[in-house]
Design a protein around this motif. Sequence first.
Motif, PDB file in Angstrom:
ATOM      1  N   GLU A 257       0.819  -1.225   0.000  1.00  0.00           N
ATOM      2  CA  GLU A 257       0.000   0.000   0.000  1.00  0.00           C
ATOM      3  C   GLU A 257       0.843   1.262   0.000  1.00  0.00           C
ATOM      4  OE1 GLU A 257      -3.155   0.000   2.939  1.00  0.00           O
ATOM      5  OE2 GLU A 257      -3.289  -2.179   2.756  1.00  0.00           O
ATOM      6  N   VAL A 258       1.772   1.324  -0.928  1.00  0.00           N
ATOM      7  CA  VAL A 258       2.637   2.498  -1.064  1.00  0.00           C
ATOM      8  C   VAL A 258       2.010   3.435  -2.092  1.00  0.00           C
ATOM      9  CG1 VAL A 258       4.922   3.218  -1.860  1.00  0.00           C
ATOM     10  CG2 VAL A 258       4.697   1.232  -0.362  1.00  0.00           C
ATOM     11  N   ARG A 259       2.064   4.741  -1.828  1.00  0.00           N
ATOM     12  CA  ARG A 259       1.396   5.684  -2.734  1.00  0.00           C
ATOM     13  C   ARG A 259       2.072   5.785  -4.097  1.00  0.00           C
ATOM     14  NH1 ARG A 259      -2.143   9.116   0.605  1.00  0.00           N
ATOM     15  NH2 ARG A 259      -1.244   8.905   2.653  1.00  0.00           N
ATOM     16  N   ASN A 260       3.382   5.890  -4.103  1.00  0.00           N
ATOM     17  CA  ASN A 260       4.126   5.941  -5.368  1.00  0.00           C
ATOM     18  C   ASN A 260       5.152   4.814  -5.359  1.00  0.00           C
ATOM     19  OD1 ASN A 260       3.014   8.567  -6.268  1.00  0.00           O
ATOM     20  ND2 ASN A 260       4.173   9.351  -4.529  1.00  0.00           N
ATOM     21  N   PRO A 261       4.745   3.623  -5.720  1.00  0.00           N
ATOM     22  CA  PRO A 261       5.659   2.473  -5.562  1.00  0.00           C
ATOM     23  C   PRO A 261       6.977   2.628  -6.321  1.00  0.00           C
ATOM     24  CG  PRO A 261       3.427   1.711  -5.890  1.00  0.00           C
ATOM     25  CD  PRO A 261       3.397   3.199  -6.133  1.00  0.00           C
ATOM     26  N   ILE A 262       6.889   2.999  -7.617  1.00  0.00           N
ATOM     27  CA  ILE A 262       8.117   3.212  -8.389  1.00  0.00           C
ATOM     28  C   ILE A 262       7.997   4.587  -9.027  1.00  0.00           C
ATOM     29  CG2 ILE A 262       9.461   2.511 -10.400  1.00  0.00           C
ATOM     30  CD1 ILE A 262       8.743  -0.348  -9.863  1.00  0.00           C
ATOM     31  N   ILE A 263       8.935   5.454  -8.729  1.00  0.00           N
ATOM     32  CA  ILE A 263       8.818   6.802  -9.303  1.00  0.00           C
ATOM     33  C   ILE A 263      10.181   7.417  -9.617  1.00  0.00           C
ATOM     34  CG2 ILE A 263       8.455   7.719  -6.936  1.00  0.00           C
ATOM     35  CD1 ILE A 263       6.873  10.014  -8.283  1.00  0.00           C
ATOM     36  N   ILE A 264      10.308   7.877 -10.855  1.00  0.00           N
ATOM     37  CA  ILE A 264      11.414   8.770 -11.215  1.00  0.00           C
ATOM     38  C   ILE A 264      10.748  10.104 -11.503  1.00  0.00           C
ATOM     39  CG2 ILE A 264      13.252   9.325 -12.845  1.00  0.00           C
ATOM     40  CD1 ILE A 264      13.631   6.361 -13.378  1.00  0.00           C
TER      41      ILE A 264
ATOM     42  N   ILE B   4       3.373   3.151 -11.327  1.00  0.00           N
ATOM     43  CA  ILE B   4       4.734   3.374 -11.837  1.00  0.00           C
ATOM     44  C   ILE B   4       4.738   4.687 -12.607  1.00  0.00           C
ATOM     45  CG2 ILE B   4       6.558   2.520 -13.369  1.00  0.00           C
ATOM     46  CD1 ILE B   4       5.530  -0.316 -12.864  1.00  0.00           C
ATOM     47  N   ARG B   5       5.608   5.605 -12.211  1.00  0.00           N
ATOM     48  CA  ARG B   5       5.725   6.863 -12.958  1.00  0.00           C
ATOM     49  C   ARG B   5       7.186   7.107 -13.285  1.00  0.00           C
ATOM     50  NH1 ARG B   5       3.709  11.889 -10.509  1.00  0.00           N
ATOM     51  NH2 ARG B   5       3.628  10.990  -8.440  1.00  0.00           N
ATOM     52  N   LEU B   6       7.465   7.180 -14.569  1.00  0.00           N
ATOM     53  CA  LEU B   6       8.820   7.506 -15.013  1.00  0.00           C
ATOM     54  C   LEU B   6       8.712   8.846 -15.729  1.00  0.00           C
ATOM     55  CD1 LEU B   6       9.906   4.041 -16.503  1.00  0.00           C
ATOM     56  CD2 LEU B   6      10.117   4.836 -14.152  1.00  0.00           C
ATOM     57  N   GLU B   7       8.924   9.917 -15.016  1.00  0.00           N
ATOM     58  CA  GLU B   7       8.775  11.257 -15.600  1.00  0.00           C
ATOM     59  C   GLU B   7      10.145  11.882 -15.685  1.00  0.00           C
ATOM     60  OE1 GLU B   7       5.340  13.609 -14.180  1.00  0.00           O
ATOM     61  OE2 GLU B   7       4.952  11.884 -12.909  1.00  0.00           O
TER      62      GLU B   7
END
Length: 217
Positions: free
Chosen positions: A120-127, A164-167
Amino acid sequence: MIDYDARVQSLALLHVTKAQVLGLSFKNSAMMHVAIGMSVGVRISNLKITAPAESPNTDGIHVERSRHVIISDCQISTAEGIHVSDSTIVRTDNGVRIKTWQGATGFARDISFRNISLTEVRNPIIIDQFYCPRGGCKNETSAVQVSDVKFIGVKGTSANDMAIRLECSQSSGCHDVVMEDVDIRNAVPGEQAQAFCFNAHGKKAKVVKPDVPCLSY
Ligand SMILES: *[C@@H]1O[C@H](CO)[C@@H](O)[C@H](O)[C@H]1NC(C)=O
Ligand SMILES: *[C@@H]1O[C@H](CO)[C@@H](O)[C@H](O)[C@H]1NC(C)=O
């Protein structure tokens, strides 16, 4: 892992109960700069840690087998060769994250995240190369160059639909991002998890869920 020859760390707190460390500076430590192990109730604040690329070790503050550790207001400038593994992250804002400011220079490379369990992580994978905590940032022409980043065996649940957000920066983008054996589900049963990319490039292998369209098999 902490080397239990405490002399190799600049500052080691081992088997400590209730300690506070504030206002120290460290530069180019031979091993981890600050290591906390088997301790309970440690507060760390206002540390400045500087480790340029040629520094022997770039662990800023390493926490191992400890509880109730609070780290705040520290400036940690380390560079490349960051490897995170065998970690369990429960109900936090961010899981595994790389963030950089617009208009910055330099690089963040050779970074890996392996065997990470998320609940239950808000942004599990984020760049996030558009990091702007106080608002009012402009898009700039320079950016930290992010490359050679691996996510291997990252599994668990996301508190948001966007798992997953790769920004990556519009100027240089992220290169050689690798995802392998990544499986993040929506914490709400029946809801889908999603991935989003901007200017990220790289490869995927084995299972990658949700699918990350900017990476190729
Ligand atoms: C993965 O990490 C967990 C701790 O979160 C550890 O218990 C387990 O042994 C690790 N698995 C492997 C294959 O290294
Ligand atoms: C910066 O660029 C990104 C990507 O093109 C865009 O989504 C964002 O809105 C821009 N931000 C500003 C403040 O112009």
